[in-house]
Design an enzyme around this catalytic site. Structure first.
Site, short mmCIF file in Angstrom:
data_model
loop_
_atom_site.label_atom_id
_atom_site.label_comp_id
_atom_site.label_asym_id
_atom_site.label_seq_id
_atom_site.Cartn_x
_atom_site.Cartn_y
_atom_site.Cartn_z
N CYS A 1 1.02 -1.03 -0.16
CA CYS A 1 0.18 -0.23 -0.19
C CYS A 1 1.08 1.35 0.22
CB CYS A 1 -1.08 -0.23 1.43
SG CYS A 1 -1.88 -1.34 1.55
N LYS B 1 6.24 -16.37 -21.66
CA LYS B 1 6.71 -15.16 -21.18
C LYS B 1 7.50 -14.31 -22.76
CE LYS B 1 5.57 -13.82 -18.38
NZ LYS B 1 4.52 -14.72 -16.98
N HIS C 1 8.98 -37.61 -30.73
CA HIS C 1 7.62 -37.19 -31.50
C HIS C 1 7.36 -36.51 -32.56
CE1 HIS C 1 7.63 -40.84 -29.25
NE2 HIS C 1 8.14 -40.49 -27.98
N GLU D 1 5.87 -22.05 -19.08
CA GLU D 1 5.69 -20.35 -18.60
C GLU D 1 6.87 -19.76 -19.50
OE1 GLU D 1 3.87 -18.70 -17.72
OE2 GLU D 1 4.87 -16.97 -16.43
N ARG E 1 1.25 2.00 -6.13
CA ARG E 1 0.89 0.35 -4.87
C ARG E 1 -0.55 0.25 -4.25
NH1 ARG E 1 6.26 0.97 -2.40
NH2 ARG E 1 5.04 -0.35 -0.32
N ASN F 1 1.13 -0.36 6.75
CA ASN F 1 1.47 -1.43 4.57
C ASN F 1 2.49 -2.44 5.56
OD1 ASN F 1 2.38 -2.01 2.41
ND2 ASN F 1 4.43 -0.77 2.22
N GLY F 2 1.97 -3.73 4.58
CA GLY F 2 2.15 -5.17 5.50
C GLY F 2 1.29 -6.08 5.73
N LYS G 1 -3.84 -6.31 -19.07
CA LYS G 1 -3.67 -6.78 -17.52
C LYS G 1 -5.11 -7.81 -17.16
CE LYS G 1 -1.05 -8.05 -14.13
NZ LYS G 1 0.08 -8.09 -14.42
N TRP H 1 -4.10 -2.12 -1.05
CA TRP H 1 -4.16 -2.67 -1.61
C TRP H 1 -4.73 -3.57 -0.74
CZ3 TRP H 1 -4.60 -4.84 -6.53
CH2 TRP H 1 -3.98 -5.74 -6.83
N GLU I 1 5.33 -13.54 -25.28
CA GLU I 1 4.36 -11.89 -25.45
C GLU I 1 5.33 -10.74 -25.34
OE1 GLU I 1 3.63 -13.25 -20.67
OE2 GLU I 1 2.04 -12.39 -21.13
C1 F6R Z 1 0.80 -13.71 -18.57
C2 F6R Z 1 -0.73 -13.68 -18.30
C3 F6R Z 1 -1.63 -14.00 -18.85
C4 F6R Z 1 -2.77 -13.93 -17.45
C5 F6R Z 1 -3.53 -14.93 -18.46
C6 F6R Z 1 -3.73 -15.48 -16.53
O1 F6R Z 1 1.86 -13.11 -18.67
O2 F6R Z 1 -0.38 -12.81 -17.30
O3 F6R Z 1 -0.93 -15.77 -19.84
O4 F6R Z 1 -1.87 -15.51 -16.71
O5 F6R Z 1 -4.42 -14.17 -18.55
O6 F6R Z 1 -4.64 -14.04 -16.27
P1 F6R Z 1 -5.36 -14.34 -14.58
O7 F6R Z 1 -4.67 -14.61 -13.83
O8 F6R Z 1 -5.56 -13.11 -13.63
O9 F6R Z 1 -6.93 -14.99 -14.29
#
Ligand code: F6R
Length: 601
Positions: A2, A478, A497, A474, A27, A98-99, A596, A72, A481
């Site tokens: 926060c 990363k 295969h 993963e 934050r 905060n914490g 996001k 937050w 994307e």
């Molecule tokens: C990858 C990423 C996305 C999310 C996906 C699900 O870095 O951020 O693949 O993981 O859109 O999002 P959440 O977890 O918010 O349901």
């Protein structure tokens, strides 16, 4: 995570406090509040949502002392009651926090028995009441006595109408800094709001208290001994301060992982046992199947959970993409445990899957980062991952915290299933040691030169086996994307295969090959790739030098319990993708075509 701002001085506008608080909005931004003193009384104003929603509620007047907070949420949904500042029973002490206070429930119970009345669901409110209980005419003494009784991490700013000429700051585990200027002195959870007034910043160390008045300050340790503190000159501008000197939020968020892991573990392990109070009423001993629903990175976290639990327990676990699952006619049986993973708590496909299940009367446990999100409200219970806000679009610290929480959940299931054997106990021990290990990995890693070397390739193949196959998925996710490089992931044994046909000197391999039970098989798979002239980057455990003979580059991570390598490896695959993206000239915080929260189908 926060934001905290406290001001004490000769006279300043309420608006000035809120403008400074706005600099910390990154934050946390689910609710905000301010406490100041007017006519010897504490005035509190709070609001849900951004600081802009709070501004119209706060009278534009001149004041001498104020504390403020942008939240937050961790304990309790974002509403005005749970928003900070919190006060004691007599409204004479106000504080922002905060914490996470790990022992707040015990303290709350004791204080309730002494007649204290609580208004919010937060852990933070207990601190105001605890200080009230210990107040015998000296705020400093009351604060010192109280903070020694708190377990967990906290940064606090405290104001009292009994002693309006000072504000008190406390730091344990969560950052707190202060600065001195002509008009007022400022206390804040990071340097961003201070820089406008002074570049000379005083950093507080752990277990320290600062008493800030308009002309002076005094730093003490938790025993009350005076500590000499010199300021440090900061050369950052305000924008880089928001990212704490990092070029991008993504990099900053990777560097935050040791802290966020601590927050995911806080209050959840005691006497070598996991304590997930959110699920204490579930009959985990009785379950015979587990269904996990998620998307993207959250799906990969679900796969790690599956590999870990299936290794230690004879139980069938399905991990499904929510975008597919929502159209199925499946009804998990009564004895099934259904887990929905979503850091944002808003992903449309995951939400619709939950709704479909709820319509059939099936219980859902959510694992999320956002208190009060739609998924957390519509699920039966939510286990929060406590990673704080993540601004970079690519999930980094939230992935790591999802893993931590899912391991804890798996350990709890194993205990309830009487499968908490010696090997499993070792995993718990390793989780506790992780913050320090991850810190060293991040600090010592030297990924940037490697990224420069590999940035020119158009394709990448990530390979791993067992619990590190999800790490390969993963890593590839990363990379694609944020770097726009076509990256695939395969279980290493599956290459022969078909996919091995792709390999040549223009098609590098990223091999995840820690010294675990699959290592010798991984080594053979790496040899197979080498025989096709592929360039190879490998991650392996410290001390294992033999891969240097077959790989072009080797990244070492500390030897660890083999079950937790997916966490150990996470910062490396994230940094690799980050540096490739930034050295290609892209902005990793805002990858094209991505958002996001994916709130559409
Ligand atoms: C990858 C990423 C996305 C999310 C996906 C699900 O870095 O951020 O693949 O993981 O859109 O999002 P959440 O977890 O918010 O349901």
């Amino acid at each position: 995570m926060c934001g905290i701002v406290g001001l004490i001085g000769k006279g300043f506008e309420t608006k000035q406090v809120l403008n400074l608080l706005k600099k910390l909005e990154y934050r946390g931004y689910d609710s905000a509040g301010i406490a100041y003193i007017k006519d010897k009384e504490i005035v509190i104003k709070k609001s849900v949502g951004s600081i802009d929603k709070l501004i119209p509620k706060v009278k534009p007047i001149k004041i001498n002392a104020a504390i403020s907070h942008t939240r937050w949420a961790t304990h309790g949904i974002p509403n005005t009651i749970n928003a900070h500042p919190h006060t004691d029973c007599k409204n004479k002490i106000a504080l922002v926090h905060n914490g996470i206070i790990e022992n707040f429930e015990e303290i709350k119970e004791t204080l309730k028995n002494k007649g204290h009345e609580f208004k919010s669901e937060t852990d933070s409110e207990v601190i105001a009441h605890l200080i009230e209980e210990n107040y015998k005419g000296d705020l400093k003494e009351a604060v010192l006595k109280s903070v020694n009784l708190l377990k967990g991490s906290f940064a606090l700013a405290i104001l009292s109408s009994e002693e309006p000429e000072r504000i008190i700051g406390v730091r344990k585990g969560s950052p707190l800094v202060f600065g001195l200027s002509d008009d007022f002195n400022i206390l804040a959870s990071d340097i961003t709001p201070i820089l406008k007034y002074t570049k000379q910043v005083y950093f507080m160390d752990d277990k320290e208290v600062v008493i800030l008045s308009k002309n002076d300050f005094e730093v003490l340790d938790f025993e009350g001994n005076a500590i000499k503190r010199e300021p440090q000159k900061i050369s950052w501008n305000e924008e880089s301060a928001e990212k704490q000197g990092f070029k991008h939020f993504m990099l900053k968020e990777i560097y935050e992982e040791p802290e966020t892991i601590k927050n995911a573990l806080a209050g959840r392990i005691s006497n070598n046992e996991v304590y997930l109070k959110e699920i204490k009423d579930l009959n985990l001993g009785d379950i015979d199947k587990i269904k996990v629903i998620a998307c993207g990175t959250s799906y990969n976290a679900g796969l790690v959970f599956k590999y870990f639990l299936e290794k230690h327990l004879n139980i069938d676990i399905d991990v499904e993409f929510a975008s597919e699952f929502r159209y199925k006619k499946i009804s998990p049986s009564e004895k099934s445990l259904v887990i929905a993973i979503s850091q944002s708590g808003e992903t449309a496909d995951t939400l619709e899957s939950i709704r479909m299940l709820k319509d059939k009367g099936i219980k859902v446990i959510a694992v999320s980062n956002v208190v009060g999100s739609t998924i957390s409200r519509e699920s039966d219970v939510t286990i929060y991952i406590n990673a704080g806000p993540e601004i970079g679009v690519a999930a980094t610290k939230t992935y790591v915290n999802q893993l931590i929480v899912l391991y804890l959940l798996a350990l709890e299931i194993l205990r309830k299933k009487n499968a908490f054997d010696k090997g499993v106990k070792e995993v718990l021990k390793s989780l506790i040691e992780l913050p320090e290990i991850i810190k060293k990995i991040i600090e010592r890693s030297n990924i940037k030169p490697l990224a420069k070397k590999y940035k020119k390739y158009h394709h990448f193949m990530y390979i791993g086996r067992g619990i590190n196959y999800p790490s390969a998925l993963e890593g590839a996710l990363k990379l694609k994307e944020i770097s726009y490089i076509n990256a695939n992931a395969y279980p290493a044994g599956e290459l022969k295969h078909g996919a091995i046909a792709l390999l040549n000197r223009k098609f590098p391999i990223f091999a995840i090959a820690p010294k675990d039970k699959f290592y010798s098989k991984m080594k053979s798979n790496i040899e197979e790739c080498k025989a096709r002239n592929a360039k190879i980057v490998a991650i392996t455990s410290e001390g294992n030098k033999e891969l240097e003979k077959i790989c072009d580059d080797v990244i070492y991570v500390p030897k660890a319990n083999e079950d937790i390598y997916p966490i150990i490896i996470s910062p490396i695959i994230q940094l690799f993708a980050y540096y490739i993206s930034s050295t290609r000239g892209y902005n990793p915080d805002k990858p094209r075509n991505l958002a996001k929260s994916v709130t559409v189908e």
